[in-house]
Scaffold this motif. Structure first.
Motif, PDB file in Angstrom:
ATOM      1  N   GLU A  67      11.209  -8.391  11.654  1.00 16.17           N
ATOM      2  CA  GLU A  67       9.817  -8.727  11.945  1.00 16.17           C
ATOM      3  C   GLU A  67       9.043  -7.486  12.395  1.00 16.17           C
ATOM      4  N   LYS A  68       9.696  -6.646  13.188  1.00 19.98           N
ATOM      5  CA  LYS A  68       9.038  -5.429  13.678  1.00 19.98           C
ATOM      6  C   LYS A  68       8.658  -4.518  12.514  1.00 19.98           C
ATOM      7  N   GLN A  69       9.581  -4.317  11.569  1.00 17.91           N
ATOM      8  CA  GLN A  69       9.311  -3.487  10.399  1.00 17.91           C
ATOM      9  C   GLN A  69       8.191  -4.092   9.552  1.00 17.91           C
ATOM     10  N   PHE A  70       8.276  -5.404   9.349  1.00 13.33           N
ATOM     11  CA  PHE A  70       7.321  -6.076   8.481  1.00 13.33           C
ATOM     12  C   PHE A  70       5.911  -6.017   9.067  1.00 13.33           C
ATOM     13  N   ARG A  71       5.815  -6.192  10.368  1.00  8.39           N
ATOM     14  CA  ARG A  71       4.493  -6.141  11.008  1.00  8.39           C
ATOM     15  C   ARG A  71       3.905  -4.731  10.923  1.00  8.39           C
ATOM     16  N   LYS A  72       4.748  -3.712  11.052  1.00 10.88           N
ATOM     17  CA  LYS A  72       4.273  -2.330  10.940  1.00 10.88           C
ATOM     18  C   LYS A  72       3.717  -2.069   9.547  1.00 10.88           C
ATOM     19  N   ILE A  73       4.388  -2.615   8.524  1.00  9.75           N
ATOM     20  CA  ILE A  73       3.909  -2.441   7.152  1.00  9.75           C
ATOM     21  C   ILE A  73       2.569  -3.136   6.977  1.00  9.75           C
ATOM     22  N   TYR A  74       2.437  -4.346   7.538  1.00  6.84           N
ATOM     23  CA  TYR A  74       1.155  -5.059   7.481  1.00  6.84           C
ATOM     24  C   TYR A  74       0.055  -4.239   8.147  1.00  6.84           C
ATOM     25  N   GLU A  75       0.334  -3.702   9.332  1.00  9.07           N
ATOM     26  CA  GLU A  75      -0.691  -2.951  10.065  1.00  9.07           C
ATOM     27  C   GLU A  75      -1.132  -1.719   9.283  1.00  9.07           C
ATOM     28  N   GLU A  76      -0.181  -1.075   8.604  1.00 14.25           N
ATOM     29  CA  GLU A  76      -0.539   0.079   7.776  1.00 14.25           C
ATOM     30  C   GLU A  76      -1.371  -0.356   6.573  1.00 14.25           C
ATOM     31  N   ALA A  77      -0.976  -1.462   5.951  1.00 16.73           N
ATOM     32  CA  ALA A  77      -1.730  -1.989   4.801  1.00 16.73           C
ATOM     33  C   ALA A  77      -3.156  -2.328   5.210  1.00 16.73           C
ATOM     34  N   ASN A  78      -3.312  -2.810   6.432  1.00 22.93           N
ATOM     35  CA  ASN A  78      -4.632  -3.199   6.942  1.00 22.93           C
ATOM     36  C   ASN A  78      -5.522  -1.982   7.191  1.00 22.93           C
ATOM     37  N   ARG A  79      -4.898  -0.852   7.503  1.00 23.93           N
ATOM     38  CA  ARG A  79      -5.660   0.380   7.775  1.00 23.93           C
ATOM     39  C   ARG A  79      -6.111   1.064   6.483  1.00 23.93           C
ATOM     40  N   LEU A  80      -5.380   0.851   5.402  1.00 30.41           N
ATOM     41  CA  LEU A  80      -5.699   1.509   4.140  1.00 30.41           C
ATOM     42  C   LEU A  80      -6.956   0.916   3.509  1.00 30.41           C
ATOM     43  N   LYS A  81      -7.631   1.717   2.698  1.00 34.66           N
ATOM     44  CA  LYS A  81      -8.802   1.221   1.970  1.00 34.66           C
ATOM     45  C   LYS A  81      -8.362   0.231   0.898  1.00 34.66           C
ATOM     46  N   GLY A  82      -9.241  -0.676   0.547  1.00 34.40           N
ATOM     47  CA  GLY A  82      -8.933  -1.628  -0.517  1.00 34.40           C
ATOM     48  C   GLY A  82      -8.455  -2.961   0.011  1.00 34.40           C
ATOM     49  N   ASP A  83      -7.934  -3.778  -0.903  1.00 34.87           N
ATOM     50  CA  ASP A  83      -7.466  -5.120  -0.576  1.00 34.87           C
ATOM     51  C   ASP A  83      -6.161  -5.051   0.219  1.00 34.87           C
ATOM     52  N   THR A  84      -6.155  -5.658   1.402  1.00 33.47           N
ATOM     53  CA  THR A  84      -4.984  -5.550   2.285  1.00 33.47           C
ATOM     54  C   THR A  84      -3.748  -6.181   1.672  1.00 33.47           C
ATOM     55  N   SER A  85      -3.893  -7.323   0.993  1.00 33.35           N
ATOM     56  CA  SER A  85      -2.715  -7.980   0.416  1.00 33.35           C
ATOM     57  C   SER A  85      -2.115  -7.136  -0.714  1.00 33.35           C
ATOM     58  N   GLU A  86      -2.973  -6.482  -1.504  1.00 36.11           N
ATOM     59  CA  GLU A  86      -2.476  -5.587  -2.560  1.00 36.11           C
ATOM     60  C   GLU A  86      -1.805  -4.360  -1.942  1.00 36.11           C
ATOM     61  N   ASN A  87      -2.394  -3.838  -0.868  1.00 32.66           N
ATOM     62  CA  ASN A  87      -1.801  -2.694  -0.166  1.00 32.66           C
ATOM     63  C   ASN A  87      -0.421  -3.051   0.382  1.00 32.66           C
ATOM     64  N   LEU A  88      -0.296  -4.275   0.906  1.00 34.09           N
ATOM     65  CA  LEU A  88       0.974  -4.730   1.468  1.00 34.09           C
ATOM     66  C   LEU A  88       2.069  -4.727   0.404  1.00 34.09           C
ATOM     67  N   ILE A  89       1.761  -5.277  -0.762  1.00 35.49           N
ATOM     68  CA  ILE A  89       2.749  -5.302  -1.851  1.00 35.49           C
ATOM     69  C   ILE A  89       3.098  -3.885  -2.280  1.00 35.49           C
ATOM     70  N   GLY A  90       2.084  -3.033  -2.400  1.00 35.70           N
ATOM     71  CA  GLY A  90       2.334  -1.646  -2.804  1.00 35.70           C
ATOM     72  C   GLY A  90       3.253  -0.920  -1.842  1.00 35.70           C
ATOM     73  N   LEU A  91       3.048  -1.110  -0.546  1.00 40.55           N
ATOM     74  CA  LEU A  91       3.899  -0.458   0.461  1.00 40.55           C
ATOM     75  C   LEU A  91       5.325  -1.008   0.420  1.00 40.55           C
ATOM     76  N   LEU A  92       5.473  -2.316   0.250  1.00 37.10           N
ATOM     77  CA  LEU A  92       6.817  -2.912   0.178  1.00 37.10           C
ATOM     78  C   LEU A  92       7.582  -2.392  -1.044  1.00 37.10           C
ATOM     79  N   GLU A  93       6.877  -2.248  -2.168  1.00 36.52           N
ATOM     80  CA  GLU A  93       7.533  -1.789  -3.387  1.00 36.52           C
ATOM     81  C   GLU A  93       7.828  -0.295  -3.369  1.00 36.52           C
ATOM     82  N   ARG A  94       7.272   0.419  -2.421  1.00 38.13           N
ATOM     83  CA  ARG A  94       7.579   1.850  -2.287  1.00 38.13           C
ATOM     84  C   ARG A  94       8.805   2.106  -1.420  1.00 38.13           C
ATOM     85  N   ARG A  95       9.347   1.076  -0.824  1.00 39.83           N
ATOM     86  CA  ARG A  95      10.599   1.247  -0.070  1.00 39.83           C
ATOM     87  C   ARG A  95      11.702   1.664  -1.035  1.00 39.83           C
TER      88      ARG A  95
END
Length: 205
Positions: A67-95
């Motif tokens: 949960e800690k890792q997942f929330r950190k990824i969400y928070e980063e996705a939220n800071r990035l420009k653009g659609d947050t849900s798309e950013n979230l998927i992009g960050l997860l797929e870059r693992r």
């Protein structure tokens, strides 16, 4: 070595979906939940319940990351420009573990995490044993020479149940993969419908 928090099939049973599309998933035989009350009719799920389920499904898909890792990824996705849900998927797929799984070097995200932790993977020629390592477009991921003939690797490359997506270029003869770009939700070959927008709503409450 990474910690397997829950067996992958237990996640399938709890969610009532075959989230990786695996032929051996127990959901293929029984669609109801585990335990003596698993066959009870479920009542209407609240908005919060739908959001929680969407989060559990997406988090579970990537090897059930913490949960800690997942929330950190969400928070980063939220800071990035653009659609947050798309950013979230992009960050997860870059693992790195996600890329190793997508490249069909191993059969499951759980196996990818263990495979990397045991030192079988290189990124741009250097050994990396951190499953959450974030790759960049153009990075070359390869299976270590001594590991290319492992049974798990040979079995995974021959799996017919899933294809390599177009944002990862793979050479299974050399056992190398190039991460081309960060994908959006529509690019990712999930076996079930993922709803990252509900995950964003869950964390935005």
């Amino acid at each position: 070595m990474s910690k397997r928090i829950e067996a992958k099939y237990k996640i399938d049973r709890r969610l009532g979906e075959n989230i990786w599309g695996r032929p051996k998933s127990p959901v293929n035989r029984r669609e109801y939940g585990p335990g003596e009350h698993g066959q009870r009719r479920r009542g209407k799920v609240s908005d919060y319940g739908q959001q929680l389920r969407a989060k559990q499904k997406l988090k579970g898909y990537y090897g059930n990351i913490t949960e800690k890792q997942f929330r950190k990824i969400y928070e980063e996705a939220n800071r990035l420009k653009g659609d947050t849900s798309e950013n979230l998927i992009g960050l997860l797929e870059r693992r790195l573990d996600a890329v190793v799984f997508r490249a069909k070097f191993v059969p499951t995200p759980f196996a990818a995490r263990q495979f990397i932790s045991h030192g079988h993977v290189k990124v741009n020629g250097k050994r990396v044993n951190i499953p959450s390592y974030r790759v960049k477009p153009g990075d070359v991921i390869e299976v270590k020479e001594a590991s290319k003939q492992l049974a798990i690797v040979i079995e995974a490359t021959q799996l017919a149940e899933r294809d390599v997506p177009d944002y990862v270029e793979v050479d299974h003869h050399k056992m190398t993969a190039t991460f081309v770009r960060a994908p959006g939700l529509a690019d990712v070959p999930y076996a079930v419908i993922m709803e990252p927008n509900l995950v964003i709503e869950f964390y935005s409450r």
